[in-house]
Design a protein around this motif. Structure first.
Motif, PDB file in Angstrom:
ATOM      1  N   THR A 149       0.907  -1.035   0.095  1.00  0.00           N
ATOM      2  CA  THR A 149      -0.114  -0.152   0.081  1.00  0.00           C
ATOM      3  C   THR A 149       1.006   1.252   0.012  1.00  0.00           C
ATOM      4  OG1 THR A 149       0.018  -0.102   2.392  1.00  0.00           O
ATOM      5  CG2 THR A 149      -1.939  -1.113   1.294  1.00  0.00           C
ATOM      6  N   THR A 150       0.189   2.331  -0.128  1.00  0.00           N
ATOM      7  CA  THR A 150       0.925   3.708  -0.150  1.00  0.00           C
ATOM      8  C   THR A 150      -0.016   4.399   0.699  1.00  0.00           C
ATOM      9  OG1 THR A 150      -0.068   4.379  -2.166  1.00  0.00           O
ATOM     10  CG2 THR A 150       2.190   3.294  -2.283  1.00  0.00           C
ATOM     11  N   GLY A 151       0.577   5.320   1.534  1.00  0.00           N
ATOM     12  CA  GLY A 151      -0.084   6.199   2.469  1.00  0.00           C
ATOM     13  C   GLY A 151      -0.852   5.587   3.650  1.00  0.00           C
ATOM     14  N   VAL A 152      -0.514   4.284   3.730  1.00  0.00           N
ATOM     15  CA  VAL A 152      -1.272   3.763   4.767  1.00  0.00           C
ATOM     16  C   VAL A 152       0.008   3.707   6.001  1.00  0.00           C
ATOM     17  CG1 VAL A 152      -2.220   1.478   5.931  1.00  0.00           C
ATOM     18  CG2 VAL A 152      -2.798   2.468   3.674  1.00  0.00           C
ATOM     19  N   THR A 153      -0.548   4.274   7.175  1.00  0.00           N
ATOM     20  CA  THR A 153       0.423   4.449   8.147  1.00  0.00           C
ATOM     21  C   THR A 153       0.171   3.243   9.447  1.00  0.00           C
ATOM     22  OG1 THR A 153      -0.793   5.806   9.636  1.00  0.00           O
ATOM     23  CG2 THR A 153       0.734   6.959   7.784  1.00  0.00           C
ATOM     24  N   THR A 154       1.233   3.199  10.359  1.00  0.00           N
ATOM     25  CA  THR A 154       1.249   2.326  11.255  1.00  0.00           C
ATOM     26  C   THR A 154      -0.090   2.702  12.417  1.00  0.00           C
ATOM     27  OG1 THR A 154       3.685   2.028  11.547  1.00  0.00           O
ATOM     28  CG2 THR A 154       2.521   1.302  13.376  1.00  0.00           C
ATOM     29  N   ALA A 155      -0.285   3.964  12.342  1.00  0.00           N
ATOM     30  CA  ALA A 155      -1.289   4.577  13.366  1.00  0.00           C
ATOM     31  C   ALA A 155      -2.773   4.132  12.670  1.00  0.00           C
ATOM     32  CB  ALA A 155      -1.165   6.067  13.564  1.00  0.00           C
ATOM     33  N   MET A 156      -2.740   4.060  11.412  1.00  0.00           N
ATOM     34  CA  MET A 156      -4.066   3.971  10.885  1.00  0.00           C
ATOM     35  C   MET A 156      -4.515   2.427  10.842  1.00  0.00           C
ATOM     36  SD  MET A 156      -3.782   5.658   6.822  1.00  0.00           S
ATOM     37  CE  MET A 156      -3.313   7.381   6.894  1.00  0.00           C
ATOM     38  N   ILE A 157      -3.423   1.519  10.811  1.00  0.00           N
ATOM     39  CA  ILE A 157      -3.333  -0.037  10.746  1.00  0.00           C
ATOM     40  C   ILE A 157      -3.846  -0.299  12.331  1.00  0.00           C
ATOM     41  CG2 ILE A 157      -2.410  -2.189  10.576  1.00  0.00           C
ATOM     42  CD1 ILE A 157      -0.909  -0.963   8.357  1.00  0.00           C
ATOM     43  N   LYS A 158      -2.946   0.157  13.163  1.00  0.00           N
ATOM     44  CA  LYS A 158      -3.358  -0.141  14.646  1.00  0.00           C
ATOM     45  C   LYS A 158      -4.605   0.315  15.235  1.00  0.00           C
ATOM     46  CE  LYS A 158      -1.782   0.936  19.415  1.00  0.00           C
ATOM     47  NZ  LYS A 158      -2.162  -0.351  19.822  1.00  0.00           N
ATOM     48  N   SER A 159      -4.946   1.300  14.446  1.00  0.00           N
ATOM     49  CA  SER A 159      -6.579   1.813  15.096  1.00  0.00           C
ATOM     50  C   SER A 159      -7.496   0.666  14.486  1.00  0.00           C
ATOM     51  CB  SER A 159      -6.903   3.335  14.664  1.00  0.00           C
ATOM     52  OG  SER A 159      -8.140   3.829  14.885  1.00  0.00           O
ATOM     53  N   PHE A 160      -7.358   0.652  13.385  1.00  0.00           N
ATOM     54  CA  PHE A 160      -8.257  -0.633  12.631  1.00  0.00           C
ATOM     55  C   PHE A 160      -8.267  -1.914  13.351  1.00  0.00           C
ATOM     56  CE2 PHE A 160      -7.770  -4.226   9.870  1.00  0.00           C
ATOM     57  CZ  PHE A 160      -9.054  -4.400   9.412  1.00  0.00           C
ATOM     58  N   LEU A 161      -6.908  -2.331  13.606  1.00  0.00           N
ATOM     59  CA  LEU A 161      -6.871  -3.498  14.393  1.00  0.00           C
ATOM     60  C   LEU A 161      -7.657  -3.662  15.706  1.00  0.00           C
ATOM     61  CD1 LEU A 161      -3.268  -4.569  13.448  1.00  0.00           C
ATOM     62  CD2 LEU A 161      -5.266  -5.672  12.654  1.00  0.00           C
ATOM     63  N   ASP A 162      -7.335  -2.501  16.441  1.00  0.00           N
ATOM     64  CA  ASP A 162      -7.816  -2.441  17.870  1.00  0.00           C
ATOM     65  C   ASP A 162      -9.070  -2.228  17.811  1.00  0.00           C
ATOM     66  OD1 ASP A 162      -5.120  -2.506  18.748  1.00  0.00           O
ATOM     67  OD2 ASP A 162      -4.986  -0.399  19.226  1.00  0.00           O
ATOM     68  N   GLU A 163      -9.757  -1.537  17.022  1.00  0.00           N
ATOM     69  CA  GLU A 163     -11.286  -1.307  16.933  1.00  0.00           C
ATOM     70  C   GLU A 163     -11.827  -2.793  16.196  1.00  0.00           C
ATOM     71  OE1 GLU A 163     -14.834   1.433  14.424  1.00  0.00           O
ATOM     72  OE2 GLU A 163     -12.768   2.106  14.967  1.00  0.00           O
ATOM     73  N   THR A 164     -11.461  -3.243  15.375  1.00  0.00           N
ATOM     74  CA  THR A 164     -11.978  -4.446  15.008  1.00  0.00           C
ATOM     75  C   THR A 164     -11.833  -5.729  16.166  1.00  0.00           C
ATOM     76  OG1 THR A 164     -11.304  -4.001  12.687  1.00  0.00           O
ATOM     77  CG2 THR A 164     -12.180  -6.357  13.117  1.00  0.00           C
TER      78      THR A 164
END
Length: 459
Positions: A149-164
């Protein structure tokens, strides 16, 4: 998920870093079989194919398969039913990062909110449907988050993983949640520490690695094991190799027999290093399209070929830890016969090779057991431990003496060689205690075959 209270019978759970099943430590082997619900050929596996597959696995093995929304619950119902009937376990991957098997590629907009639509609706439906089944070993949030991917950050992925993960645990508090992460180098991860951050949330139970490093002429376990496993060790969570693949087949540079033996060596190396499970990519019940190398030289382990990897997995026995000898010992290096010597006694004193002297206090060491077959190496003249400086994962990081605190950078396991010598493998880095050209002790890749400067006789 970190305890045992109210865990239903037959459910895989965890206690700290260890997976558990019915009160016993649980480690698993198995396959990826992504085509079960229809991805590989457009047709879901039949009941007969599922029964033949599950019956050929060791008891309570693990299988990872796609549980994507496109294929609905009808095919999944049969997969879960037959796994349960055979006492087998499943990792159900709930989405794919890439554009494959009916999935759209996931971008920054998806990770920052788009996932809350159709994806979370599907997660809620599937998790609620199978939350009572002992066949569910783990829910996998997504296959390879952030990959390519491009433009996807660690913070984005972490927030998604934690919420899911919180949504899943809110519906099903008893089954484990696994990230689906690929490795520490994936876009959006960007390093070992960020990989650890992605798994730090309270509802993420298990981390994963996907590796295809099949050059066994160099080393057996992936170089990406240490940067990922070490982070889960620090978090006190289990770690699995969710995918390992080797290209092989009839008439290929790597034959089916050679591939089976390579997988066996990988299994042994991973389990000795502290991994909780290993899954081969990938099992197929379908015959090869032809004998052309483009059809035969692939990652697929095909049942119609009677691939020996299938029998290897079925009959695999977990390696036992290698015990260290008791009492004071010398560490003699193969080759010139020099011995490890901790002449300095203060913290950060270097450890070097010197001529063996049975009377030298600086050359006397004691192996002190920790957990899971690992040991501290205690220098008897100081009471301090051999220690990789600053917990470094780097090649050639120096070894020193330091106050014993049982960090993973002070723990080694013994791997016996056919010549009577041993490798001493550090827990945190999966590298070997070695000697450099200046005679200083360091860590370095455990080579295949082992370097002379990393083979030790314990005497």
């Amino acid at each position: 998920a970190g305890g045992v209270h109210d865990v239903p019978p037959g459910f895989v759970h965890r206690v700290g870093r260890n997976l558990m099943l019915d009160g016993e430590p649980y480690r698993f082997v198995g396959f990826n079989a992504f085509g079960m619900t229809g991805c590989a050929t457009g047709k879901a596996w039949t009941r007969a194919e599922l029964d033949a597959y599950f019956a050929g696995l060791p008891p309570a093995a693990m299988t990872r398969t796609w549980a994507f929304a496109r294929y609905g619950v009808a095919a999944l119902d049969l997969v879960v039913e037959r796994a349960e009937a055979h006492g087998q376990k499943l990792i159900l991957s709930l989405a794919n990062q890439g554009r494959d098997c009916g999935e759209e590629a996931k971008d920054a907009a998806w990770y920052t909110g788009g996932f809350r639509g159709a994806y979370l609706s599907w997660v809620r439906e599937v998790v609620a449907r199978y939350r009572h089944s002992p066949a569910i070993g783990m829910w996998e949030i997504i296959n390879e988050p952030g990959h390519q991917t491009t433009g996807v950050t660690t913070a984005m992925i972490k927030s998604f993983l934690d919420e899911t993960a919180a949504v899943i645990k809110g519906i099903d508090p008893h089954h484990l949640v696994e990230s689906g992460a690929m490795a520490e180098y994936t876009a959006g991860t960007g390093g070992s520490e960020n990989y650890g951050l992605l798994h730090s949330g309270p509802h993420i139970d298990v981390g994963s690695l996907h590796e295809y490093d099949q050059d066994h002429a160099d080393q057996v376990v992936s170089r990406h094991l240490a940067p990922t496993l070490s982070q889960l060790y620090r978090l006190g969570k289990p770690f699995i190799v969710g995918e390992t693949g080797i290209v092989g087949g009839p008439g290929c540079p790597i034959t089916p027999q050679e591939r089976a033996a390579m997988f066996k060596r990988e299994f042994d190396g991973y389990f000795r290093s502290g991994v909780s499970g290993v899954l081969i990519w990938t099992y197929s019940p379908n015959p090869r399209a032809s004998d052309d190398p483009k059809d035969s030289c692939m990652h697929q382990v095909r049942a119609p070929d009677q691939d020996p990897t299938i029998a290897m997995v079925r009959d695999y026995t977990m390696p036992e830890p290698v015990p260290a000898p008791a009492g004071e010992r010398q560490l003699e290096l193969r080759g010139d016969g020099g011995c490890a010597s901790a002449s300095g006694t203060a913290n950060a004193a270097a450890v070097a090779q010197s001529a063996c002297d049975a009377k030298a206090a600086s050359q006397r060491f004691t192996f002190r057991p920790t957990t899971d077959g690992f040991y501290l190496i205690v220098a008897n003249n100081s009471g301090r431990c051999l220690d990789v400086r600053q917990e470094s994962l780097a090649l050639r990081a120096p070894v020193q003496v330091w106050d014993c605190w049982s960090g993973a950078n002070q723990q080694v396991r013994l791997e016996p060689l056919d010549n009577g010598y041993h490798l001493l493998v550090f827990r945190h880095s999966v590298q070997c205690l070695s000697v450099n050209s200046a005679g200083q002790l360091q860590q370095f890749d455990c080579k295949t075959p082992p370097l002379t400067g990393q083979q030790w006789k314990i005497r």
